[in-house]
Motif scaffolding. Structure first.
Motif, PDB file in Angstrom:
ATOM      1  N   PHE A  13      15.062 -31.212  -2.009  1.00  0.00           N
ATOM      2  CA  PHE A  13      14.631 -32.415  -2.714  1.00  0.00           C
ATOM      3  C   PHE A  13      15.788 -33.402  -2.868  1.00  0.00           C
ATOM      4  CE2 PHE A  13      13.554 -34.919  -6.523  1.00  0.00           C
ATOM      5  CZ  PHE A  13      12.305 -35.383  -6.148  1.00  0.00           C
ATOM      6  N   ARG A  14      16.999 -32.911  -3.083  1.00  0.00           N
ATOM      7  CA  ARG A  14      18.168 -33.786  -3.237  1.00  0.00           C
ATOM      8  C   ARG A  14      18.548 -34.469  -1.930  1.00  0.00           C
ATOM      9  NH1 ARG A  14      19.974 -35.601  -7.937  1.00  0.00           N
ATOM     10  NH2 ARG A  14      22.137 -35.563  -7.227  1.00  0.00           N
ATOM     11  N   LEU A  15      18.151 -33.895  -0.804  1.00  0.00           N
ATOM     12  CA  LEU A  15      18.491 -34.479   0.491  1.00  0.00           C
ATOM     13  C   LEU A  15      17.463 -35.501   0.958  1.00  0.00           C
ATOM     14  CD1 LEU A  15      19.674 -31.263   2.377  1.00  0.00           C
ATOM     15  CD2 LEU A  15      21.119 -33.174   1.657  1.00  0.00           C
ATOM     16  N   ILE A  16      16.209 -35.289   0.578  1.00  0.00           N
ATOM     17  CA  ILE A  16      15.143 -36.192   1.027  1.00  0.00           C
ATOM     18  C   ILE A  16      15.390 -37.602   0.488  1.00  0.00           C
ATOM     19  CG2 ILE A  16      12.680 -36.719   0.747  1.00  0.00           C
ATOM     20  CD1 ILE A  16      12.154 -33.696   0.901  1.00  0.00           C
ATOM     21  N   GLY A  17      15.238 -38.584   1.366  1.00  0.00           N
ATOM     22  CA  GLY A  17      15.469 -39.970   0.983  1.00  0.00           C
ATOM     23  C   GLY A  17      16.870 -40.454   1.258  1.00  0.00           C
ATOM     24  N   THR A  18      17.739 -39.556   1.723  1.00  0.00           N
ATOM     25  CA  THR A  18      19.114 -39.932   2.023  1.00  0.00           C
ATOM     26  C   THR A  18      19.357 -39.862   3.527  1.00  0.00           C
ATOM     27  OG1 THR A  18      20.096 -37.711   1.961  1.00  0.00           O
ATOM     28  CG2 THR A  18      19.748 -38.826  -0.165  1.00  0.00           C
ATOM     29  N   PRO A  19      20.393 -40.534   4.030  1.00  0.00           N
ATOM     30  CA  PRO A  19      20.691 -40.455   5.464  1.00  0.00           C
ATOM     31  C   PRO A  19      21.091 -39.050   5.913  1.00  0.00           C
ATOM     32  CG  PRO A  19      21.836 -42.309   4.436  1.00  0.00           C
ATOM     33  CD  PRO A  19      21.276 -41.484   3.327  1.00  0.00           C
ATOM     34  N   GLU A  20      21.486 -38.193   4.969  1.00  0.00           N
ATOM     35  CA  GLU A  20      21.929 -36.836   5.304  1.00  0.00           C
ATOM     36  C   GLU A  20      20.776 -35.853   5.416  1.00  0.00           C
ATOM     37  OE1 GLU A  20      23.295 -38.577   2.640  1.00  0.00           O
ATOM     38  OE2 GLU A  20      24.888 -39.327   3.964  1.00  0.00           O
ATOM     39  N   CYS A  21      19.557 -36.295   5.179  1.00  0.00           N
ATOM     40  CA  CYS A  21      18.423 -35.372   5.209  1.00  0.00           C
ATOM     41  C   CYS A  21      18.223 -34.809   6.618  1.00  0.00           C
ATOM     42  CB  CYS A  21      17.147 -36.085   4.760  1.00  0.00           C
ATOM     43  SG  CYS A  21      15.740 -34.963   4.576  1.00  0.00           S
ATOM     44  N   PRO A  22      18.082 -33.500   6.745  1.00  0.00           N
ATOM     45  CA  PRO A  22      17.822 -32.921   8.068  1.00  0.00           C
ATOM     46  C   PRO A  22      16.396 -33.182   8.516  1.00  0.00           C
ATOM     47  CG  PRO A  22      17.714 -31.221   6.377  1.00  0.00           C
ATOM     48  CD  PRO A  22      18.159 -32.487   5.681  1.00  0.00           C
ATOM     49  N   ALA A  23      16.128 -32.933   9.773  1.00  0.00           N
ATOM     50  CA  ALA A  23      14.746 -32.962  10.249  1.00  0.00           C
ATOM     51  C   ALA A  23      13.992 -31.835   9.543  1.00  0.00           C
ATOM     52  CB  ALA A  23      14.696 -32.767  11.760  1.00  0.00           C
ATOM     53  N   ILE A  24      12.767 -32.121   9.099  1.00  0.00           N
ATOM     54  CA  ILE A  24      11.957 -31.130   8.397  1.00  0.00           C
ATOM     55  C   ILE A  24      10.737 -30.832   9.255  1.00  0.00           C
ATOM     56  CG2 ILE A  24      10.763 -30.550   6.252  1.00  0.00           C
ATOM     57  CD1 ILE A  24      12.427 -32.741   4.884  1.00  0.00           C
ATOM     58  N   GLY A 244      20.088 -53.510   6.529  1.00  0.00           N
ATOM     59  CA  GLY A 244      19.339 -53.360   5.290  1.00  0.00           C
ATOM     60  C   GLY A 244      19.115 -51.915   4.904  1.00  0.00           C
ATOM     61  N   MET A 245      19.048 -51.007   5.891  1.00  0.00           N
ATOM     62  CA  MET A 245      18.890 -49.584   5.579  1.00  0.00           C
ATOM     63  C   MET A 245      20.029 -49.106   4.693  1.00  0.00           C
ATOM     64  SD  MET A 245      16.068 -48.330   7.002  1.00  0.00           S
ATOM     65  CE  MET A 245      16.344 -46.560   7.096  1.00  0.00           C
ATOM     66  N   THR A 246      21.239 -49.556   4.983  1.00  0.00           N
ATOM     67  CA  THR A 246      22.397 -49.162   4.175  1.00  0.00           C
ATOM     68  C   THR A 246      22.280 -49.711   2.758  1.00  0.00           C
ATOM     69  OG1 THR A 246      23.810 -49.099   6.137  1.00  0.00           O
ATOM     70  CG2 THR A 246      24.912 -49.250   4.017  1.00  0.00           C
ATOM     71  N   VAL A 247      21.788 -50.945   2.630  1.00  0.00           N
ATOM     72  CA  VAL A 247      21.611 -51.547   1.311  1.00  0.00           C
ATOM     73  C   VAL A 247      20.637 -50.719   0.475  1.00  0.00           C
ATOM     74  CG1 VAL A 247      20.710 -53.554   0.074  1.00  0.00           C
ATOM     75  CG2 VAL A 247      22.180 -53.874   2.080  1.00  0.00           C
ATOM     76  N   TYR A 248      19.506 -50.351   1.075  1.00  0.00           N
ATOM     77  CA  TYR A 248      18.500 -49.602   0.317  1.00  0.00           C
ATOM     78  C   TYR A 248      18.900 -48.148   0.105  1.00  0.00           C
ATOM     79  CZ  TYR A 248      15.416 -53.550   0.014  1.00  0.00           C
ATOM     80  OH  TYR A 248      14.893 -54.787  -0.310  1.00  0.00           O
ATOM     81  N   ASP A 249      19.691 -47.594   1.015  1.00  0.00           N
ATOM     82  CA  ASP A 249      20.248 -46.256   0.750  1.00  0.00           C
ATOM     83  C   ASP A 249      21.082 -46.293  -0.528  1.00  0.00           C
ATOM     84  OD1 ASP A 249      19.142 -44.994   2.969  1.00  0.00           O
ATOM     85  OD2 ASP A 249      20.905 -45.333   4.232  1.00  0.00           O
ATOM     86  N   ALA A 250      21.902 -47.335  -0.659  1.00  0.00           N
ATOM     87  CA  ALA A 250      22.748 -47.462  -1.849  1.00  0.00           C
ATOM     88  C   ALA A 250      21.903 -47.707  -3.100  1.00  0.00           C
ATOM     89  CB  ALA A 250      23.756 -48.594  -1.652  1.00  0.00           C
ATOM     90  N   LEU A 251      20.881 -48.546  -2.984  1.00  0.00           N
ATOM     91  CA  LEU A 251      20.019 -48.823  -4.136  1.00  0.00           C
ATOM     92  C   LEU A 251      19.271 -47.567  -4.583  1.00  0.00           C
ATOM     93  CD1 LEU A 251      18.536 -52.332  -3.274  1.00  0.00           C
ATOM     94  CD2 LEU A 251      19.925 -51.750  -5.281  1.00  0.00           C
TER      95      LEU A 251
END
Length: 279
Positions: A13-24, A244-251
């Motif tokens: 759950f902590r990984l989902i939504g982040t760029p570090e999330c693995p393929a599921i 913009g992906m980086t902006v929303y990752d930070a947000l």
């Protein structure tokens, strides 16, 4: 003792939504899935029998394998993938554990548009500002990491959608668009069942910025400023989307972990002559 290739629901759950999330990878057999047709956000369905195609899809990416109970199917496939050089883990307890976890989001499979050439395909108006960057970020981080986006003239959105099988969004009269006081980002959160505190907090900022109601949340004016700046900086809409992906990752990380943090500058105490010690 946890297995070395096991991941818990809270860790995933902590990984989902982040760029570090693995393929599921959801490998639940069809009868099990049909009884409860919901997906872990960002996951895709795949048969445990078609291992060669799965290797091709993963292309070396780290992955988490999910089955109904987290036993023979997912543990076996994760072990096989590791033999092939893929960093693979299985979800402890499988979908049973995910369903039982507090706050774990689940996407109704019926809400996800049909894939075109292996990925969802979306179309909207060109020259994006807020919703048309925020929505693709939400889709790629929580619905379909491989999603593709077409930016075209406003008058051609529906025609392109029809000719290419794309799903239109953020245009008047389509399913994924503004509804009342809500913006398209709100609509997608609702349709995909992505209700969590962090996304609701982020949605408030997107809604206020996109509908010019900056009195709602103080961050809205800042998001508008950054969005307008990006639109001026990039003439290529897809390059703007990547920035913009980086902006929303930070947000998103602000909305999840940092929304209570403030910042101020406190100078060291010095004497009138420029010498002194900080207190």
């Amino acid at each position: 003792m946890p297995a070395p290739n096991e991941i818990t629901t809270s860790q995933l759950f902590r990984l989902i939504g982040t760029p570090e999330c693995p393929a599921i990878v959801d490998i639940s057999i069809d009868p099990d899935f049909n009884e409860d047709p919901y997906l872990v956000p960002g996951s895709f369905r795949h048969s445990h029998k078609d291992r060669a195609e799965l290797l091709r899809k993963l292309a070396g990416r780290k992955c988490v394998v999910v089955c109904q109970r987290g036993i023979k199917l997912s543990q076996g496939l994760a072990a096989w993938l590791r033999c092939e050089g893929v960093e693979a883990e299985y979800l402890s307890g499988g979908m049973y554990a995910w369903r039982a976890a507090e706050g774990a989001m689940r996407i109704p499979a019926s809400a996800i548009p049909a894939r075109v050439d292996g990925a969802t395909l979306w179309v909207t108006r060109h020259r994006p500002k807020i919703d048309r960057i925020a929505c693709p970020w939400l889709i790629r981080r929580f619905v379909d990491p491989a999603a593709r986006f077409l930016y075209v003239s406003p008058s051609e959105v529906l025609g392109v959608a029809d000719r290419y099988g794309a799903t239109p969004f953020d245009v008047e009269g389509v399913h994924f668009s503004h509804r009342g006081n809500d913006c398209s980002f709100d609509t997608m959160i609702g349709e995909f069942g992505l209700h969590c505190e962090a996304l609701e907090r982020l949605a408030a900022v997107v809604r206020a910025a996109d509908t010019n109601r900056h009195d709602m949340v103080p961050q809205a004016a800042g998001l508008l400023a950054v969005s307008v700046g990006l639109s001026r900086q990039y003439s290529d809409d897809l390059k703007q989307l990547e920035a913009g992906m980086t902006v929303y990752d930070a947000l998103y990380r602000w909305a999840r972990d940092g929304y209570e943090e403030g910042h101020d500058w406190i100078p060291s105490a010095t004497s009138a002559g420029g010498e002194g010690t900080a207190q």
